[in-house]
Design an enzyme around this catalytic site. Structure first.
Site, PDB file in Angstrom:
ATOM      1  N   GLY A   1      12.119  -9.339   3.130  1.00  0.00           N
ATOM      2  CA  GLY A   1      11.829  -9.492   1.715  1.00  0.00           C
ATOM      3  C   GLY A   1      11.437  -8.183   1.079  1.00  0.00           C
ATOM      4  O   GLY A   1      11.856  -7.867  -0.038  1.00  0.00           O
TER       5      GLY A   1
ATOM      6  N   GLU B 136       6.244  -2.370   3.056  1.00  0.00           N
ATOM      7  CA  GLU B 136       5.081  -1.759   2.420  1.00  0.00           C
ATOM      8  C   GLU B 136       4.971  -0.257   2.638  1.00  0.00           C
ATOM      9  O   GLU B 136       3.870   0.280   2.850  1.00  0.00           O
ATOM     10  CB  GLU B 136       3.804  -2.439   2.940  1.00  0.00           C
TER      11      GLU B 136
ATOM     12  N   HIS C  86       2.128  -9.302  -2.333  1.00  0.00           N
ATOM     13  CA  HIS C  86       1.977  -9.152  -0.885  1.00  0.00           C
ATOM     14  C   HIS C  86       2.072  -7.676  -0.494  1.00  0.00           C
ATOM     15  O   HIS C  86       1.223  -7.151   0.246  1.00  0.00           O
ATOM     16  CB  HIS C  86       3.066  -9.978  -0.187  1.00  0.00           C
ATOM     17  N   GLU C  87       3.105  -6.997  -0.985  1.00  0.00           N
ATOM     18  CA  GLU C  87       3.290  -5.592  -0.613  1.00  0.00           C
ATOM     19  C   GLU C  87       2.187  -4.710  -1.194  1.00  0.00           C
ATOM     20  O   GLU C  87       1.748  -3.749  -0.554  1.00  0.00           O
ATOM     21  CB  GLU C  87       4.663  -5.106  -1.078  1.00  0.00           C
TER      22      GLU C  87
END
Length: 849
Positions: A263, A266, A297-298
């Site tokens: 997806g 990072e 999230h990242e």
């Protein structure tokens, strides 16, 4: 290509890296690039070690001024370093390979304009594919990159992009400032004629943080940069406050790149995302929300993972679980996605439950002996169960206490490496709780518990006893402490909620052991529905009592709130997967209730589960009739859904995916031709591909028709759709051609491989797949040995004969596993997990009588 934990420990005991200076020339050819690395490091004098470097050729190795013979010290994966000094300077000049697998430095040519785009993907062990490096997370250092590219390119890395300098005709060189201290797997290089949109924000410490959003030229018109910036600002605000630590890096770029495997990634200050998050056609609200959660999230990883990094990959779960938990918390508390925990329950938690019931399940804190162990552990335990357990921990110790511990953790360990006890010490200090027993039961054991209600009721409906029964399977017998709640739900008879199923009472409590009495409920009137694990605080499967199940089936759509409705639906699905209730009952349940569901992600998950039930769990003698009837129901749902609504979009796509009868395929053709219309449904490019793939799988779209469609949409997305459609053609010749391309030749890019596999397995007659069972087991050891992990795992899991739900499939797998032995545990795990899917399907089919 493997690296063991023991080797990593030994290397870190031997040396400490200080800095890297990396020079890359990306103008040399279409297949290789020049890579020169100078590393400064200290070491035990007189010791020996090695540096990782996956290369096409090594031209020069110079250690402390001494030339080493590349033929003697390099094997194309490692370079041996003998007779180290106390302080060392190593220079390696090599040629490295561009990749088309989404690993290392990936090279992509845009079919629209012929432009070349590059991006790096290094987690877990692939920075060594771009430069010589001590490839392990505890060897943090500063990295300086010098990059030569075609003059019209842009170049992005972890440090701010400098002004380019001329490097001769048609070339430019970019000399980046050294990065802050970081692990090699979060370094990054993205290069090509990317277009960008710029903005900025002010960090909590007053710094101006430049922001950038990047995409290919041919996609930039579809990039909603302002939405990305809005979510980024909301995330910065939330995380800086919660973590008590300003954003640690000098800028924050977000780059949407082609043929990405995951997806997002990072990379510090230079996060990469898959291009599916650039929406050229109308997408579901679930997809838009998924992008939002991924962005958050990242961003959370910039603190947890990048600023503070695990010492070794056995704590990978903490990186991912923490980012997963915090992204959902941020979405629910600081964005418009106030129902993010419903999405989490429906999507992430169901993933965790599936993973935790596989034979390969493992404790959250897994034993990671080598890099192959890491690669197969990017799973539902590492991400979703870990995040679920963190939510359980927050419910137990309190959110403010939890965040206070996290703030202390960042304060003590910024820019360094840690292990789990470093965090737990701070959480214990902040909460005043001893977390050792919790850690042992939740993080060091595997498996999911099940809650069932046990109650006695008088003839007039008064509860005389109430208990929660907790159970576990024999293979993983641990009974755990849970912070959970019991909710009572009744149909409202007055006010604005009349007719709604609303919560009328709630008790929050600790569950521990096999039986937990709930005396607070004694003497109360039995409600229409009793919901264990109300608010989804605990990580446990739940079962409904008979009366509550009856209410659920009749009034599921009447829940006022989305989360309890999702929990009830999940309970019904769990019982189906476990072979406790017939699959056809589940099909009826979904089709009777999904039309009134309002949450896009819940609709998406229910449709996925419906597809699984239809193709794998319904008894063979009833499969075709049930599937055809279900497709008819999906079309009826599409017709009755709101004009232009998200539900309409999802139901039309689901109908096309399930259409198989002559009448249904005629309807799909009419939709594609525009003869049949739905109010406000846009027949955009991607919808046309959905319909065409449906027709291809039904034998209605030959290769020439697919090629003609590709000629009108010769983009990356069009090429992937065409690959799926070609592979879906239900002829022996089409399947053989796909098998030859994917398994025998196997040189296509990662995204094309995945698309073709998706089409190959899209069959209404599974007899088309039967000839490939023997070929599959004859090929996979070679595939595993010769291909990179991303390619080999995609082939091995994607082409496993899961749709052949037969004892013979299990027997063939068992025979292969017996011959395989234990020499390749990661390969063995992939097969054991696939085998379990067939065993589960056989059990479910037996229950569907």
């Amino acid at each position: 290509m493997n690296l063991t934990r023991a080797e990593a420990i030994e290397r870190s005991a031997t040396l400490t890296v200080k800095s890297y200076d990396v020079t890359l020339d990306l103008t040399t050819s279409d297949t290789i690039f020049a890579s020169t690395t100078t590393v400064e490091f200290s070491a035990k004098e007189g010791s020996a070690s090695f540096i990782d470097a996956v290369t096409a050729a090594v031209h020069q190795v110079t250690l402390n001024g001494v030339e080493l013979d590349p033929a003697q010290v390099s094997d194309g994966v490692r370079i041996q370093l003998p007779n180290l000094a106390a302080e060392n300077v190593l220079t390696v000049k090599a040629d490295a390979l561009y990749m088309n697998t989404g690993e290392g430095l990936h090279r992509f040519v845009d079919p629209v304009d012929g432009e070349v785009y590059l991006y790096s993907q290094f987690e877990v062990p692939d920075s060594r594919r771009m430069f010589a490096v001590f490839e392990q997370p505890d060897q943090k250092a500063a990295f300086t990159f010098h990059v030569t590219t075609p003059a019209h390119w842009d170049v992005i890395s972890n440090s701010p992009t400098p002004a380019p300098e001329s490097a001769g005709e048609g070339k430019s060189s970019w000399h980046f400032e050294p990065t802050l201290t970081m692990s090699s797997y979060i370094t990054a290089l993205i290069a090509g004629p990317y277009e960008s949109v710029r903005s900025e924000l002010t960090s909590s410490d007053g710094r101006i943080i430049p922001l950038g959003v990047f995409a290919r030229k041919s996609l930039m018109e579809f990039m909603d940069a302002e939405n990305v910036f809005e979510l980024t600002r909301q995330g910065f605000e939330f995380f800086e406050k919660q973590f008590g630590t300003p954003y640690p890096f000098p800028k924050y770029d977000q780059l949407f790149v082609p043929e990405f495997n995951a997806g997002a990634m990072e990379n510090a200050g230079a996060v990469t995302f898959l291009e599916s998050y650039v929406f050229r056609s109308k997408v579901t609200d679930a997809m838009v929300e998924r992008r939002a959660i991924t962005i958050l999230h990242e961003l959370a990883h910039m603190w947890f993972g990048d600023l503070v990094t695990m010492r070794w990959w056995n704590d990978l779960w903490l990186n991912e679980s923490f980012a997963e938990f915090m992204s959902t918390l941020a979405a629910a508390e600081n964005t418009k996605y106030v129902d993010a925990w419903t999405t989490f329950s429906s999507l992430e938690k169901s993933w965790a439950y599936r993973q935790d019931q596989l034979p390969s399940t493992h404790p959250i804190k897994a034993e990671i002996n080598d890099l192959e162990d890491v690669l197969v552990n990017f799973d539902g335990i590492t991400y979703a169960k870990g995040a679920s357990v963190l939510r359980q921990l927050v419910a137990w110790v309190g959110q403010e206490e939890f965040m206070a511990g996290v703030r202390a953790y960042f304060g003590k360990h910024a820019w360094s490496n840690t292990e789990l006890p470093d965090l737990m010490v701070e959480l214990e200090a902040a909460s005043g709780r001893d977390l050792s027993a919790w850690t042992e039961k939740w993080l060091e054991t595997a498996g999911v518990n099940t809650f069932k209600p046990a109650l006695e009721v008088t003839d007039d409906g008064v509860i005389t006893s109430f208990a929660i029964l907790q159970s576990a399977i024999a293979e993983h017998p641990t009974l755990r402490p849970h912070r959970t709640a019991v909710g009572f739900y009744n149909l409202a008879t007055d006010g604005e909620d009349t007719g709604k199923l609303v919560r009328t009472h709630r008790v929050e409590l600790d569950v521990d052991g096999a039986v937990t009495s709930v005396p607070e409920l004694v003497g109360m009137k039995r409600p229409a529905l009793i919901l264990l694990n109300d608010d989804d605080l605990a990580y446990a499967k739940i079962r409904l009592d008979a009366a509550s199940l009856t209410t659920a089936k009749t009034h599921l759509q009447d829940f006022k709130e989305s989360l309890p409705r999702t929990l009830v639906s999940a309970s019904v699905w769990d019982a189906t997967r476990d072979g406790e209730t017939p699959a056809r009952e589940y099909v009826e349940f979904v089709l009777a209730t999904i039309g009134l569901e309002s949450d896009s992600t819940v609709i998406m998950v229910l449709l996925r589960q419906l597809a699984t039930a239809l193709s794998l769990y319904v008894a063979p003698g009833h499969q075709k009739a049930t599937a055809v009837a279900a497709a008819d129901s999906l079309w009826a749902l599409a017709q009755s859904a709101g004009a232009g609504s998200d539900a309409q979009l999802q139901f039309v796509k689901a109908f096309a995916a399930h259409a198989q009868s002559g009448e249904q395929l005629d309807l799909v053709q009419s939709l594609l031709d525009g003869d049949q219309e739905l109010d406000s449904l846009t027949l955009d490019t991607d919808m046309r591909w959905e319909f065409l793939t449906s027709l291809a799988a039904g034998g209605r779209a030959p290769g020439a028709v697919i090629d003609a469609a590709l000629a009108l949409d010769n983009t990356q997305t069009g090429q992937l759709a065409a690959a799926t459609a070609h592979a879906a053609i239900p002829t022996a010749e089409a399947k053989a051609a796909t098998w030859e391309s994917v398994v025998v030749q196997g040189d296509a890019a990662n995204s094309i491989q995945r698309a073709a596999i998706g089409g190959f397995t899209k069959v209404w007659d599974t007899a088309l797949l039967e000839p490939y069972v023997a070929a599959y087991f004859a090929s996979i050891e070679r595939v595993w040995a010769e291909k990179s992990y991303e390619i080999s795992s995609t082939i091995i899991t994607g082409l496993y004969p899961s749709q052949l739900v037969q004892d013979s499939t299990v027997a063939a797998t068992d025979a292969f596993l017996a011959a395989l032995g234990d020499s390749t545990p990661a390969l063995r795990r992939l097969l054991v997990e696939s085998r379990d899917g067939v065993v589960r399907a056989l059990k479910a089919q037996a229950a569907d009588h």
